[in-house]
Scaffold this motif. Structure first.
Motif, mmCIF file in Angstrom:
data_model
loop_
_atom_site.group_PDB
_atom_site.id
_atom_site.type_symbol
_atom_site.label_atom_id
_atom_site.label_comp_id
_atom_site.label_asym_id
_atom_site.label_seq_id
_atom_site.Cartn_x
_atom_site.Cartn_y
_atom_site.Cartn_z
ATOM 1 N N ILE A 10 35.932 37.652 53.651
ATOM 2 C CA ILE A 10 35.610 39.055 53.342
ATOM 3 C C ILE A 10 34.110 39.214 53.121
ATOM 4 C CG2 ILE A 10 35.909 40.853 51.606
ATOM 5 C CD1 ILE A 10 38.774 39.555 51.179
ATOM 6 N N VAL A 39 30.048 42.447 44.253
ATOM 7 C CA VAL A 39 29.155 43.037 43.255
ATOM 8 C C VAL A 39 27.835 42.274 43.334
ATOM 9 C CG1 VAL A 39 28.784 43.483 40.810
ATOM 10 C CG2 VAL A 39 31.090 43.630 41.773
ATOM 11 N N VAL A 98 33.430 42.736 34.611
ATOM 12 C CA VAL A 98 33.348 43.438 35.888
ATOM 13 C C VAL A 98 34.476 43.016 36.827
ATOM 14 C CG1 VAL A 98 31.883 43.808 37.912
ATOM 15 C CG2 VAL A 98 30.864 43.701 35.652
ATOM 16 N N GLU A 119 44.716 45.996 37.652
ATOM 17 C CA GLU A 119 45.245 46.478 38.930
ATOM 18 C C GLU A 119 46.458 45.700 39.415
ATOM 19 O OE1 GLU A 119 44.128 49.095 40.636
ATOM 20 O OE2 GLU A 119 42.636 49.539 39.086
ATOM 21 N N ALA A 123 31.215 48.254 36.286
ATOM 22 C CA ALA A 123 32.326 47.573 35.633
ATOM 23 C C ALA A 123 33.654 47.934 36.265
ATOM 24 C CB ALA A 123 32.348 47.912 34.150
ATOM 25 N N ARG A 177 38.869 43.875 35.371
ATOM 26 C CA ARG A 177 39.135 44.947 36.346
ATOM 27 C C ARG A 177 40.349 44.590 37.207
ATOM 28 N NH1 ARG A 177 39.553 49.851 37.989
ATOM 29 N NH2 ARG A 177 38.665 50.360 40.010
ATOM 30 N N LEU A 178 40.389 43.365 37.678
ATOM 31 C CA LEU A 178 41.530 42.940 38.503
ATOM 32 C C LEU A 178 42.818 42.916 37.681
ATOM 33 C CD1 LEU A 178 39.857 40.062 40.519
ATOM 34 C CD2 LEU A 178 40.834 42.140 41.488
ATOM 35 N N PRO A 221 35.292 48.366 42.878
ATOM 36 C CA PRO A 221 36.455 48.735 43.681
ATOM 37 C C PRO A 221 37.350 47.522 43.934
ATOM 38 C CG PRO A 221 34.438 49.623 44.612
ATOM 39 C CD PRO A 221 34.030 48.704 43.520
ATOM 40 N N VAL A 222 38.635 47.730 43.776
ATOM 41 C CA VAL A 222 39.615 46.669 43.990
ATOM 42 C C VAL A 222 40.396 46.985 45.256
ATOM 43 C CG1 VAL A 222 41.645 45.523 43.062
ATOM 44 C CG2 VAL A 222 39.772 46.129 41.547
ATOM 45 N N VAL A 223 40.513 45.989 46.094
ATOM 46 C CA VAL A 223 41.179 46.162 47.381
ATOM 47 C C VAL A 223 42.427 45.286 47.397
ATOM 48 C CG1 VAL A 223 40.890 45.957 49.875
ATOM 49 C CG2 VAL A 223 38.925 46.519 48.432
ATOM 50 N N THR A 224 43.490 45.819 47.945
ATOM 51 C CA THR A 224 44.710 45.044 48.105
ATOM 52 C C THR A 224 44.654 44.322 49.452
ATOM 53 O OG1 THR A 224 45.938 46.632 46.811
ATOM 54 C CG2 THR A 224 47.214 45.150 48.210
ATOM 55 N N LYS A 248 44.838 40.841 45.267
ATOM 56 C CA LYS A 248 43.836 41.892 45.089
ATOM 57 C C LYS A 248 42.478 41.247 44.860
ATOM 58 C CE LYS A 248 46.825 45.553 43.281
ATOM 59 N NZ LYS A 248 46.715 46.429 44.436
ATOM 60 N N TYR A 249 41.500 41.871 45.414
ATOM 61 C CA TYR A 249 40.150 41.343 45.250
ATOM 62 C C TYR A 249 39.179 42.484 45.032
ATOM 63 C CZ TYR A 249 39.561 42.672 50.168
ATOM 64 O OH TYR A 249 39.506 43.373 51.337
ATOM 65 N N THR A 250 38.074 42.157 44.417
ATOM 66 C CA THR A 250 37.030 43.169 44.208
ATOM 67 C C THR A 250 36.075 43.140 45.389
ATOM 68 O OG1 THR A 250 35.567 41.637 43.069
ATOM 69 C CG2 THR A 250 37.108 42.887 41.721
ATOM 70 N N GLU A 251 35.512 44.268 45.636
ATOM 71 C CA GLU A 251 34.429 44.287 46.625
ATOM 72 C C GLU A 251 33.214 43.577 46.021
ATOM 73 O OE1 GLU A 251 33.760 48.251 47.922
ATOM 74 O OE2 GLU A 251 35.517 48.237 49.222
#
Lengths: 284, 191
Positions: free
Chosen positions: B184, B50, B72, B80, A165, B76-77, A168-171, B45-48
């Motif tokens: 990505i 899942v 998820v 951030e 949950a 989560r985003l 990882p969030v990447v900029t 911003k993006y999530t890796e």
């Protein structure tokens, strides 16, 4: 004579001797000793049974058929003739027809193949089955708790098996800033005539394309022409592709309507921003 | 369209939020993009990726997709993001998973075509959470699905949409997000 008198006197004065055993008990004892059935293991379908007492006395060498009552009805299934076998030297074979209880078996029928040569002493048969047991063996299954099947939100970094949950969030602002903007043309059929002619007029003024040689290919709304670093017209999609420059220090800009006009003389396509159709936008 | 040059001083600074979810093969990714009024990125911003395994699909059952979309990825985003937009725009496909992101309402949009005169006024509510709006300058219609049933907030969102549509293509950044996520995701596959 003396001997006769002596015998007679002896007979008269003698103590009473125990009676001689009857022929029945003699026969029974002899048969039991001969066959020793009470101690012999009897095999029923591969499972041992034990005969505790005498069952019958038969002449040696004859086979006998014994019906026992027990709940082993399955013994009759298939063959219908499950044998009770005593040791071979005793020459006795018994065919089991039916079983009722486990602890006591009755002789219901006893068929002797050659009756005249057979003497039946007793018809009761006490059979005590050896306790039979079946060991149902299940291997002990290990109980495991797997991290990847829990339904609560998984912990960070708990592995590939969980739906994390806290993914990882990447900029990636720089990455997406490098992706060009693609703007598609509006439907030219929806343009008013005055607007249509206005774009061609702009092309005539700015690009010196005569009205009779110009063709309007597309109109693109709200293009920040002041901030564009690269601009390309994609004829196959009737769209423009452009990238913008860094805007951090810019306070305001304008977004213009842009037209794609083709000069039919040389088939060259010109992108013309309408000088009067724009909006000012604050970027601060 | 008449020539318009509205004074800059009367315009409020607007930030436009975009949320998009991409499923490629078994990988789920999501991204939030915040742009200014002309579509220039301010924050992305993006999530890796899942990956939902077969076991996940069995155990989570029908709630798996919602769990991935909302808990998820989207929530989560939302935690951030530092540049708070006015509202979030999402593709219309996302309408089943709308909700507030970082305390901002969402609206799912899709271009649609209506015959002339079909729409009375600039917008029309067609359901409790859905409406059709005409963009003023472009003569195009947008089908909207809101995250909130509150009509007053819906009207604010519509006004906001019509405003930003005067300076940018409100749908175009969604294509950029999809391109970025696909890129990505493709990099991960090659890696």
């Amino acid at each position: 004579m003396w001997r006769r008198e002596e015998r007679l006197g002896h007979w008269l004065a003698a103590v009473r001797l125990p009676p001689k055993p009857s022929w029945r008990s003699k026969l029974e004892k002899a048969l039991l000793q001969r066959f020793r059935l009470w101690n012999h293991p009897i095999v029923v379908g591969g499972k041992p049974l034990k005969v505790e007492s005498n069952i019958c006395s038969v002449e040696p060498g004859f086979a006998a058929t014994v019906c026992l009552l027990d709940d082993f009805s399955f013994l009759e299934r298939g063959t219908g003739n499950s044998d009770i076998v005593v040791p071979e030297r005793d020459k006795l074979r018994c065919a089991v027809r039916q079983f009722d209880p486990l602890d006591l078996a009755d002789v219901r029928t006893l068929r002797l193949p050659e009756a005249p040569k057979t003497r039946v002493r007793q018809t009761m048969l006490a059979v005590t089955a050896q306790s039979r047991w079946l060991r149902i063996h299940f291997a002990h299954s290990p109980v495991r708790t797997r991290d990847d099947v829990q339904l609560k939100p998984p912990r960070l970094g708990s592995g590939n098996f969980v739906i994390n949950a806290k993914a990882p969030v990447v900029t990636g602002t720089t990455r997406i800033a490098a992706i060009p903007h693609r703007r598609r043309s509006v439907d030219l059929s929806t343009l008013k005539v005055s607007e249509y002619e206005g774009y061609l007029e702009e092309a005539r003024i700015l690009k010196s394309i005569p009205l009779d040689r110009s063709e309007l290919l597309g109109v693109f709304r709200h293009v920040p022409v002041e901030m564009i670093s690269r601009l390309r017209y994609a004829a196959e999609e009737s769209s423009i592709v452009y990238t913008v420059v860094e805007v951090s220090n810019r306070k305001r800009t304008r977004v213009h309507d842009l037209a794609a006009v083709r000069d039919e003389a040389n088939q060259e396509i010109h992108l013309v921003s309408h000088r009067m159709r724009y909006r000012a936008v604050s970027l601060n | 369209m008449t020539i318009q040059d509205r004074p800059v001083v009367n315009q409020l600074l607007k930030r436009v939020g975009y949320f998009s979810h991409l499923q490629m093969d078994e990988k789920h990714m999501g991204a939030i993009l915040v742009t200014n009024q002309i579509g220039v990125p301010l924050e992305f911003k993006y999530t890796e990726p899942v990956v939902a395994t077969r076991l996940h699909k069995i155990l989570y059952g029908p709630i798996l997709e919602r769990y991935l979309h909302e808990t998820v990825i989207r929530d989560r985003l939302g935690r951030e993001i530092h540049t708070a937009p006015d509202y979030f725009i999402a593709p219309y496909d996302e309408k089943e998973f709308l909700g507030s992101v970082a305390d901002r309402e969402m609206v799912a949009i899709q271009k649609c075509s209506l015959p002339p005169g079909e729409l009375s006024g600039s917008f029309s509510r067609i359901r409790e959470r859905e409406a059709v709006v005409e963009l003023e300058d472009e003569s195009i219609f947008l089908r909207l699905a809101f995250s909130t049933p509150d009509e007053s907030i819906q009207r604010k969102i519509i006004t906001w949409l019509q405003e930003i549509a005067r300076t940018m293509d409100v749908l175009e950044p969604l294509d950029r997000i999809t391109s970025a996520l696909a890129s990505i995701c493709g990099e991960g596959k090659r890696g």
